[in-house]
Design a protein around this motif. Structure first.
Motif, PDB file in Angstrom:
ATOM      1  N   VAL A 162       6.878   0.534 -11.457  1.00 34.14           N
ATOM      2  CA  VAL A 162       6.153   0.236 -10.220  1.00 34.14           C
ATOM      3  C   VAL A 162       6.780  -0.997  -9.593  1.00 34.14           C
ATOM      4  CG1 VAL A 162       3.919  -0.394  -9.223  1.00 34.14           C
ATOM      5  CG2 VAL A 162       4.021   1.213 -11.140  1.00 34.14           C
ATOM      6  N   GLN A 163       7.046  -0.906  -8.280  1.00 31.13           N
ATOM      7  CA  GLN A 163       7.672  -2.022  -7.571  1.00 31.13           C
ATOM      8  C   GLN A 163       6.972  -2.235  -6.235  1.00 31.13           C
ATOM      9  OE1 GLN A 163      11.787  -1.294  -6.596  1.00 31.13           O
ATOM     10  NE2 GLN A 163      12.141  -3.379  -5.912  1.00 31.13           N
ATOM     11  N   ASP A 164       6.558  -3.476  -5.978  1.00 26.76           N
ATOM     12  CA  ASP A 164       5.978  -3.834  -4.691  1.00 26.76           C
ATOM     13  C   ASP A 164       7.124  -3.985  -3.703  1.00 26.76           C
ATOM     14  OD1 ASP A 164       3.777  -4.500  -3.024  1.00 26.76           O
ATOM     15  OD2 ASP A 164       4.260  -6.628  -3.224  1.00 26.76           O
ATOM     16  N   VAL A 165       7.087  -3.197  -2.630  1.00 22.14           N
ATOM     17  CA  VAL A 165       8.185  -3.192  -1.654  1.00 22.14           C
ATOM     18  C   VAL A 165       7.613  -3.557  -0.291  1.00 22.14           C
ATOM     19  CG1 VAL A 165       9.922  -1.735  -0.540  1.00 22.14           C
ATOM     20  CG2 VAL A 165       9.447  -1.449  -2.964  1.00 22.14           C
ATOM     21  N   PRO A 166       8.272  -4.435   0.451  1.00 23.49           N
ATOM     22  CA  PRO A 166       7.782  -4.812   1.791  1.00 23.49           C
ATOM     23  C   PRO A 166       7.698  -3.598   2.716  1.00 23.49           C
ATOM     24  CG  PRO A 166       9.602  -6.230   1.092  1.00 23.49           C
ATOM     25  CD  PRO A 166       9.502  -5.118   0.084  1.00 23.49           C
TER      26      PRO A 166
ATOM     27  N   GLY B 210       5.953   0.524  -2.997  1.00 19.77           N
ATOM     28  CA  GLY B 210       5.139   0.374  -1.797  1.00 19.77           C
ATOM     29  C   GLY B 210       4.169  -0.778  -1.887  1.00 19.77           C
ATOM     30  N   ALA B 211       3.009  -0.594  -1.249  1.00 16.04           N
ATOM     31  CA  ALA B 211       1.994  -1.639  -1.113  1.00 16.04           C
ATOM     32  C   ALA B 211       1.120  -1.695  -2.361  1.00 16.04           C
ATOM     33  CB  ALA B 211       1.157  -1.381   0.129  1.00 16.04           C
ATOM     34  N   VAL B 212       1.678  -2.179  -3.443  1.00  7.40           N
ATOM     35  CA  VAL B 212       0.992  -2.218  -4.735  1.00  7.40           C
ATOM     36  C   VAL B 212      -0.330  -2.984  -4.640  1.00  7.40           C
ATOM     37  CG1 VAL B 212       1.173  -3.019  -7.132  1.00  7.40           C
ATOM     38  CG2 VAL B 212       3.133  -1.925  -6.018  1.00  7.40           C
ATOM     39  N   GLY B 213      -0.361  -4.075  -3.916  1.00  4.69           N
ATOM     40  CA  GLY B 213      -1.573  -4.881  -3.805  1.00  4.69           C
ATOM     41  C   GLY B 213      -2.695  -4.227  -3.030  1.00  4.69           C
TER      42      GLY B 213
ATOM     43  N   CYS C  26       0.910   2.335   1.983  1.00  2.00           N
ATOM     44  CA  CYS C  26       1.088   3.514   1.130  1.00  2.00           C
ATOM     45  C   CYS C  26       1.833   3.185  -0.159  1.00  2.00           C
ATOM     46  CB  CYS C  26       1.897   4.581   1.876  1.00  2.00           C
ATOM     47  SG  CYS C  26       1.200   5.043   3.454  1.00  2.00           S
ATOM     48  N   LEU C  27       1.861   4.187  -1.033  1.00  2.00           N
ATOM     49  CA  LEU C  27       2.726   4.156  -2.204  1.00  2.00           C
ATOM     50  C   LEU C  27       3.581   5.411  -2.169  1.00  2.00           C
ATOM     51  CD1 LEU C  27       0.389   3.103  -5.169  1.00  2.00           C
ATOM     52  CD2 LEU C  27       2.105   1.705  -4.003  1.00  2.00           C
ATOM     53  N   THR C  28       4.836   5.290  -2.572  1.00  2.00           N
ATOM     54  CA  THR C  28       5.686   6.465  -2.740  1.00  2.00           C
ATOM     55  C   THR C  28       5.886   6.676  -4.236  1.00  2.00           C
ATOM     56  OG1 THR C  28       7.765   5.216  -2.651  1.00  2.00           O
ATOM     57  CG2 THR C  28       6.856   6.007  -0.553  1.00  2.00           C
ATOM     58  N   VAL C  29       5.928   7.937  -4.621  1.00  2.00           N
ATOM     59  CA  VAL C  29       6.136   8.293  -6.021  1.00  2.00           C
ATOM     60  C   VAL C  29       7.328   9.241  -6.053  1.00  2.00           C
ATOM     61  CG1 VAL C  29       5.134   9.296  -8.106  1.00  2.00           C
ATOM     62  CG2 VAL C  29       3.644   8.112  -6.454  1.00  2.00           C
TER      63      VAL C  29
ATOM     64  N   TYR D 244     -16.132   8.808  -1.340  1.00  2.00           N
ATOM     65  CA  TYR D 244     -17.298   7.965  -1.555  1.00  2.00           C
ATOM     66  C   TYR D 244     -18.325   8.197  -0.454  1.00  2.00           C
ATOM     67  CZ  TYR D 244     -14.663   5.582  -5.142  1.00  2.00           C
ATOM     68  OH  TYR D 244     -13.962   5.303  -6.287  1.00  2.00           O
ATOM     69  N   GLY D 245     -19.599   8.332  -0.863  1.00  2.00           N
ATOM     70  CA  GLY D 245     -20.676   8.543   0.093  1.00  2.00           C
ATOM     71  C   GLY D 245     -21.297   7.241   0.543  1.00  2.00           C
ATOM     72  N   ASP D 246     -22.253   7.366   1.439  1.00  2.00           N
ATOM     73  CA  ASP D 246     -22.982   6.189   1.913  1.00  2.00           C
ATOM     74  C   ASP D 246     -23.646   5.495   0.739  1.00  2.00           C
ATOM     75  OD1 ASP D 246     -22.278   6.707   4.518  1.00  2.00           O
ATOM     76  OD2 ASP D 246     -24.129   7.789   4.996  1.00  2.00           O
ATOM     77  N   GLY D 247     -23.523   4.211   0.693  1.00  2.00           N
ATOM     78  CA  GLY D 247     -24.130   3.431  -0.371  1.00  2.00           C
ATOM     79  C   GLY D 247     -23.276   3.292  -1.612  1.00  2.00           C
ATOM     80  N   GLU D 248     -22.217   4.093  -1.725  1.00  2.00           N
ATOM     81  CA  GLU D 248     -21.317   3.971  -2.876  1.00  2.00           C
ATOM     82  C   GLU D 248     -20.272   2.904  -2.582  1.00  2.00           C
ATOM     83  OE1 GLU D 248     -20.212   7.640  -5.401  1.00  2.00           O
ATOM     84  OE2 GLU D 248     -20.248   8.338  -3.318  1.00  2.00           O
ATOM     85  N   ALA D 249     -20.012   2.079  -3.543  1.00  2.00           N
ATOM     86  CA  ALA D 249     -19.015   1.018  -3.378  1.00  2.00           C
ATOM     87  C   ALA D 249     -17.622   1.568  -3.631  1.00  2.00           C
ATOM     88  CB  ALA D 249     -19.299  -0.130  -4.332  1.00  2.00           C
ATOM     89  N   VAL D 250     -16.752   1.437  -2.643  1.00  2.00           N
ATOM     90  CA  VAL D 250     -15.353   1.834  -2.786  1.00  2.00           C
ATOM     91  C   VAL D 250     -14.633   0.703  -3.504  1.00  2.00           C
ATOM     92  CG1 VAL D 250     -13.227   2.423  -1.552  1.00  2.00           C
ATOM     93  CG2 VAL D 250     -15.439   3.159  -0.637  1.00  2.00           C
ATOM     94  N   PRO D 251     -13.905   1.000  -4.593  1.00  2.00           N
ATOM     95  CA  PRO D 251     -13.177  -0.068  -5.282  1.00  2.00           C
ATOM     96  C   PRO D 251     -12.148  -0.707  -4.356  1.00  2.00           C
ATOM     97  CG  PRO D 251     -13.008   2.014  -6.467  1.00  2.00           C
ATOM     98  CD  PRO D 251     -13.689   2.299  -5.188  1.00  2.00           C
ATOM     99  N   PHE D 252     -12.068  -1.996  -4.411  1.00  2.00           N
ATOM    100  CA  PHE D 252     -11.119  -2.744  -3.594  1.00  2.00           C
ATOM    101  C   PHE D 252     -10.318  -3.629  -4.533  1.00  2.00           C
ATOM    102  CE2 PHE D 252      -9.968  -6.441  -0.970  1.00  2.00           C
ATOM    103  CZ  PHE D 252      -9.279  -5.788   0.047  1.00  2.00           C
ATOM    104  N   PRO D 253      -8.992  -3.541  -4.501  1.00  2.00           N
ATOM    105  CA  PRO D 253      -8.193  -4.349  -5.439  1.00  2.00           C
ATOM    106  C   PRO D 253      -8.320  -5.837  -5.149  1.00  2.00           C
ATOM    107  CG  PRO D 253      -6.762  -3.235  -3.864  1.00  2.00           C
ATOM    108  CD  PRO D 253      -8.151  -2.738  -3.606  1.00  2.00           C
ATOM    109  N   GLU D 254      -8.669  -6.578  -6.174  1.00  2.00           N
ATOM    110  CA  GLU D 254      -8.753  -8.039  -6.060  1.00  2.00           C
ATOM    111  C   GLU D 254      -7.377  -8.671  -6.265  1.00  2.00           C
ATOM    112  OE1 GLU D 254     -11.456  -9.805  -5.219  1.00  2.00           O
ATOM    113  OE2 GLU D 254     -12.661  -7.981  -5.037  1.00  2.00           O
TER     114      GLU D 254
END
Length: 195
Positions: free
Chosen positions: A184-188, A133-136, A82-85, A150-160
């Motif tokens: 923004v901070q990546d937190v374990p 949170g889990a920035v990556g 998750c991310l917290t804001v 997203y529907g069937d056949g639609e590509a869900v964006p995935f962070p590289e």
């Protein structure tokens, strides 16, 4: 591995994490009030549940938005994927959201949570916005189109790769705040307490 297989693998992994988070939250909520969570004692030396309630952090679980008065704190339990804001108000109050990649039944989806956070803040002056949170694990677009959309056949964006700048820009736009106030901070993995 193609993009669809990679996305399905990421979705399955996140679903397992969410199941574990829900189990941990249920166990934590069932636990008795311990001495470590109490701010005061009654004249006889016993713990005062009323004192604990007055000083307890406002708990915000996945898909929820909450608020703490000036001097209070927010507790975001089990932040894994998750991310917290957290919006820091000029008066010292805190308004926060616990954004989940996948919607928890009955709670806000990732593409609706910033609008609710903005509504809760209202016209009050904002000092800063902190995203943790889990920035990556997050693509900035999850704040404008939830994975469930997203529907069937639609590509869900995935962070590289982690995109803290993109996440900050998406949060700033969603809250109607200047980009300069958002960090923004990546937190374990684990619980987050913001005071």
């Amino acid at each position: 591995m193609n993009a669809i297989t990679r996305t399905k693998s990421a979705v399955a992994a996140a679903a397992v994490l969410i199941g574990a988070q829900l189990a941990a939250v249920t166990a934590a909520e069932a636990a008795p009030l311990g001495a470590g969570s109490v701010a005061g004692k009654t004249p006889g030396g016993t713990e005062s549940r009323a004192a604990a309630v007055r000083t307890a952090a406002v708990r915000i679980t996945e898909g929820q938005v909450g608020e703490a008065a000036p001097g209070g704190s927010l507790l975001y339990p089990s932040v894994t994927s998750c991310l917290t804001v957290t919006v820091r108000l000029r008066d010292g109050g805190l308004v926060g959201a616990h954004a989940s990649i996948f919607q928890v039944p009955g709670e806000y989806r990732s593409d609706r949570i910033l609008a609710e956070l903005k509504r809760r803040v209202g016209a009050r002056a904002v000092r800063a916005v902190e995203v943790r949170g889990a920035v990556g694990a997050w693509d900035p677009s999850y704040f404008t189109k939830a994975v469930e959309s997203y529907g069937d056949g639609e590509a869900v964006p995935f962070p590289e790769a982690p995109d803290p700048g993109g996440i900050a820009a998406a949060v700033a736009a969603g809250l109607g705040q200047p980009r300069a106030v958002v960090t923004v901070q990546d937190v374990p993995d684990g619980d987050q307490t913001v005071s």
